[in-house]
Each structure stands twice: as C-alpha cells, then as structure tokens.
Design a protein around this motif. Structure first.
Motif, PDB file in Angstrom:
ATOM      1  N   ILE A 182      -8.398   4.561   7.798  1.00  0.00           N
ATOM      2  CA  ILE A 182      -9.596   5.319   8.570  1.00  0.00           C
ATOM      3  C   ILE A 182     -10.561   5.780   7.532  1.00  0.00           C
ATOM      4  O   ILE A 182     -11.443   5.955   8.060  1.00  0.00           O
ATOM      5  CB  ILE A 182      -9.377   6.152   9.829  1.00  0.00           C
ATOM      6  N   GLY A 183      -9.259   6.984   6.491  1.00  0.00           N
ATOM      7  CA  GLY A 183     -10.489   7.967   5.607  1.00  0.00           C
ATOM      8  C   GLY A 183     -11.312   6.672   5.153  1.00  0.00           C
ATOM      9  O   GLY A 183     -12.638   7.045   5.253  1.00  0.00           O
ATOM     10  N   SER A 184     -10.440   5.477   4.520  1.00  0.00           N
ATOM     11  CA  SER A 184     -11.734   4.912   3.020  1.00  0.00           C
ATOM     12  C   SER A 184     -12.577   4.273   4.319  1.00  0.00           C
ATOM     13  O   SER A 184     -13.501   4.100   3.459  1.00  0.00           O
ATOM     14  CB  SER A 184     -10.779   4.067   3.091  1.00  0.00           C
ATOM     15  N   GLU A 185     -12.448   3.565   5.556  1.00  0.00           N
ATOM     16  CA  GLU A 185     -13.479   3.114   6.168  1.00  0.00           C
ATOM     17  C   GLU A 185     -14.791   3.950   6.834  1.00  0.00           C
ATOM     18  O   GLU A 185     -16.000   3.569   7.060  1.00  0.00           O
ATOM     19  CB  GLU A 185     -13.017   2.379   7.767  1.00  0.00           C
ATOM     20  N   LEU A 223     -21.187   0.749  -5.118  1.00  0.00           N
ATOM     21  CA  LEU A 223     -19.434   1.281  -5.101  1.00  0.00           C
ATOM     22  C   LEU A 223     -18.401   2.012  -5.039  1.00  0.00           C
ATOM     23  O   LEU A 223     -17.201   1.668  -3.734  1.00  0.00           O
ATOM     24  CB  LEU A 223     -18.848   1.681  -6.617  1.00  0.00           C
ATOM     25  N   VAL A 224     -18.780   2.962  -3.643  1.00  0.00           N
ATOM     26  CA  VAL A 224     -18.408   4.257  -2.750  1.00  0.00           C
ATOM     27  C   VAL A 224     -17.260   2.801  -1.677  1.00  0.00           C
ATOM     28  O   VAL A 224     -17.133   2.640  -1.037  1.00  0.00           O
ATOM     29  CB  VAL A 224     -18.874   4.765  -2.539  1.00  0.00           C
ATOM     30  N   VAL A 225     -19.142   2.085  -1.078  1.00  0.00           N
ATOM     31  CA  VAL A 225     -18.832   1.265  -0.230  1.00  0.00           C
ATOM     32  C   VAL A 225     -18.081   0.264   0.107  1.00  0.00           C
ATOM     33  O   VAL A 225     -17.255  -0.188   0.658  1.00  0.00           O
ATOM     34  CB  VAL A 225     -20.479   0.867   0.537  1.00  0.00           C
ATOM     35  N   LEU A 226     -17.866  -0.303  -1.187  1.00  0.00           N
ATOM     36  CA  LEU A 226     -17.366  -1.911  -1.482  1.00  0.00           C
ATOM     37  C   LEU A 226     -15.422  -1.118  -1.126  1.00  0.00           C
ATOM     38  O   LEU A 226     -15.190  -1.551  -1.321  1.00  0.00           O
ATOM     39  CB  LEU A 226     -17.461  -2.097  -3.185  1.00  0.00           C
ATOM     40  N   LEU A 227     -15.964  -0.390  -2.955  1.00  0.00           N
ATOM     41  CA  LEU A 227     -14.104   0.742  -2.770  1.00  0.00           C
ATOM     42  C   LEU A 227     -13.145   0.655  -1.774  1.00  0.00           C
ATOM     43  O   LEU A 227     -12.103   0.575  -1.526  1.00  0.00           O
ATOM     44  CB  LEU A 227     -13.703   1.783  -3.336  1.00  0.00           C
ATOM     45  N   GLY A 228     -14.612   1.487  -0.639  1.00  0.00           N
ATOM     46  CA  GLY A 228     -13.732   2.054   0.176  1.00  0.00           C
ATOM     47  C   GLY A 228     -13.380   1.100   1.786  1.00  0.00           C
ATOM     48  O   GLY A 228     -12.775   0.841   2.008  1.00  0.00           O
ATOM     49  N   TYR A 229     -14.349   0.184   1.417  1.00  0.00           N
ATOM     50  CA  TYR A 229     -13.266  -1.062   2.785  1.00  0.00           C
ATOM     51  C   TYR A 229     -12.739  -1.906   2.126  1.00  0.00           C
ATOM     52  O   TYR A 229     -12.283  -2.131   2.706  1.00  0.00           O
ATOM     53  CB  TYR A 229     -14.772  -1.980   3.081  1.00  0.00           C
ATOM     54  N   SER A 230     -12.470  -1.782   0.425  1.00  0.00           N
ATOM     55  CA  SER A 230     -11.368  -2.785   0.190  1.00  0.00           C
ATOM     56  C   SER A 230     -10.414  -2.146   0.650  1.00  0.00           C
ATOM     57  O   SER A 230      -9.466  -2.539   0.938  1.00  0.00           O
ATOM     58  CB  SER A 230     -11.755  -2.764  -1.908  1.00  0.00           C
ATOM     59  N   VAL A 231     -10.142  -0.743   0.231  1.00  0.00           N
ATOM     60  CA  VAL A 231      -9.438   0.208   0.911  1.00  0.00           C
ATOM     61  C   VAL A 231      -8.796   0.046   2.199  1.00  0.00           C
ATOM     62  O   VAL A 231      -7.610   0.233   2.368  1.00  0.00           O
ATOM     63  CB  VAL A 231      -9.377   1.092   0.014  1.00  0.00           C
ATOM     64  N   TYR A 248      -7.182  -3.402   3.390  1.00  0.00           N
ATOM     65  CA  TYR A 248      -5.800  -3.176   2.731  1.00  0.00           C
ATOM     66  C   TYR A 248      -4.403  -2.758   3.346  1.00  0.00           C
ATOM     67  O   TYR A 248      -3.825  -3.331   3.925  1.00  0.00           O
ATOM     68  CB  TYR A 248      -5.733  -2.777   1.292  1.00  0.00           C
ATOM     69  N   CYS A 249      -4.789  -0.930   4.012  1.00  0.00           N
ATOM     70  CA  CYS A 249      -4.332  -0.472   4.168  1.00  0.00           C
ATOM     71  C   CYS A 249      -3.880  -1.333   5.702  1.00  0.00           C
ATOM     72  O   CYS A 249      -3.565  -0.794   6.405  1.00  0.00           O
ATOM     73  CB  CYS A 249      -4.745   1.032   4.560  1.00  0.00           C
ATOM     74  N   LEU A 250      -5.266  -1.383   5.976  1.00  0.00           N
ATOM     75  CA  LEU A 250      -5.040  -1.787   8.020  1.00  0.00           C
ATOM     76  C   LEU A 250      -3.807  -2.768   7.745  1.00  0.00           C
ATOM     77  O   LEU A 250      -3.571  -3.178   9.028  1.00  0.00           O
ATOM     78  CB  LEU A 250      -6.367  -2.869   8.611  1.00  0.00           C
ATOM     79  N   SER A 251      -4.426  -4.334   6.801  1.00  0.00           N
ATOM     80  CA  SER A 251      -3.433  -4.985   6.671  1.00  0.00           C
ATOM     81  C   SER A 251      -1.627  -4.610   6.424  1.00  0.00           C
ATOM     82  O   SER A 251      -0.844  -5.918   7.258  1.00  0.00           O
ATOM     83  CB  SER A 251      -4.203  -6.453   5.532  1.00  0.00           C
ATOM     84  N   LEU A 252      -1.721  -4.051   5.642  1.00  0.00           N
ATOM     85  CA  LEU A 252      -0.342  -3.148   5.723  1.00  0.00           C
ATOM     86  C   LEU A 252       0.279  -2.888   6.888  1.00  0.00           C
ATOM     87  O   LEU A 252       1.410  -3.258   7.711  1.00  0.00           O
ATOM     88  CB  LEU A 252      -0.333  -2.582   4.863  1.00  0.00           C
ATOM     89  N   VAL A 253      -0.607  -1.904   7.945  1.00  0.00           N
ATOM     90  CA  VAL A 253      -0.291  -1.745   9.010  1.00  0.00           C
ATOM     91  C   VAL A 253       0.342  -2.243  10.233  1.00  0.00           C
ATOM     92  O   VAL A 253       1.349  -2.522  10.782  1.00  0.00           O
ATOM     93  CB  VAL A 253      -1.148  -0.285   9.093  1.00  0.00           C
ATOM     94  N   LEU A 254      -0.540  -3.093   9.959  1.00  0.00           N
ATOM     95  CA  LEU A 254      -0.328  -4.918  10.834  1.00  0.00           C
ATOM     96  C   LEU A 254       1.486  -5.236  10.884  1.00  0.00           C
ATOM     97  O   LEU A 254       1.894  -6.658  12.104  1.00  0.00           O
ATOM     98  CB  LEU A 254      -1.226  -5.240  11.056  1.00  0.00           C
TER      99      LEU A 254
END
Length: 110
Positions: free
Chosen positions: A11-14, A34-42, A45-51
């Motif tokens: 949530i924070g990264s998004e 760069l902040v946009v691309l890294l933020g969405y990537s993180v 990735y974290c969302l995929s782990l939560v699921l």
C-alpha cells in the motif's frame, strides 16, 4: 515476512508511486519517473506475496481502499486538490468498508 506487513508495504509503495505520477510530468522527469517505476514494482511484488496467504478479493479491497484514501489526502496536501463534502463522504464510506472487512469478515481467518 508477515502478510499484513507485506500488505502495508504494498500500500505504501503504491501510494508513493501514484503520488509521484504528477511530478513525473508524463515520465519526462527522471527522478519522479524512477520513483513511480520502483514504487509500483515493489507494490506488485509485495502484493503477489500477500496473495499466497490471504484471499485476493479482500486484499484488493483493502489495498485499493487504503490507496484511495491516502492518495486523496496527499493530493489535497501536496497538489492543492479540493476535497468537497461528497468526496469526504465517499472516502468515509470506503474507509468504513475497509474497517468492516478487517473487523468482521471471516474471509481473512484461515
């Protein structure tokens, strides 16, 4: 890592990435882009782990609901975007929905 912590990071990264989008000026400014691309990537990735541990419908409702509330607040604070009464009402309903899911849903209990 605990799924709720990962969800918080997602949530924070998004929120960070979405908030940096206006500053990127259509990806013409390198640092905000760069902040946009890294933020969405993180975030994804974290969302995929939560699921792996929590149901997608409930996780997505919490993720998107919290994101809407936080991005609206950031838009108001940093981008001077107006928040009128209907907006506040809508955000309150979203917040209430996220609270109901967290407090009362059996979907989150294994």
């Amino acid at each position: 890592m605990h799924p709720w912590l990962l969800l918080g990071i997602a949530i924070g990264s998004e929120v960070l990435a979405t908030s940096a989008l206006p500053a990127s000026h259509g990806f013409t400014r390198p640092l905000p882009s760069l902040v946009v691309l890294l933020g969405y990537s993180v975030a994804f990735y974290c969302l995929s782990l939560v699921l792996k541990d929590l149901p997608v419908g409930v996780v997505y409702a919490i993720w998107s609901g919290a994101g809407i509330v936080l991005v609206s607040l950031i838009g108001w604070l940093f981008y001077q975007q107006n928040i009128d009464l209907p907006t506040l009402l809508g955000i309150s309903l979203i917040t209430t929905g996220v609270l109901v899911l967290n407090l009362f849903s059996n979907s989150l209990r294994h």
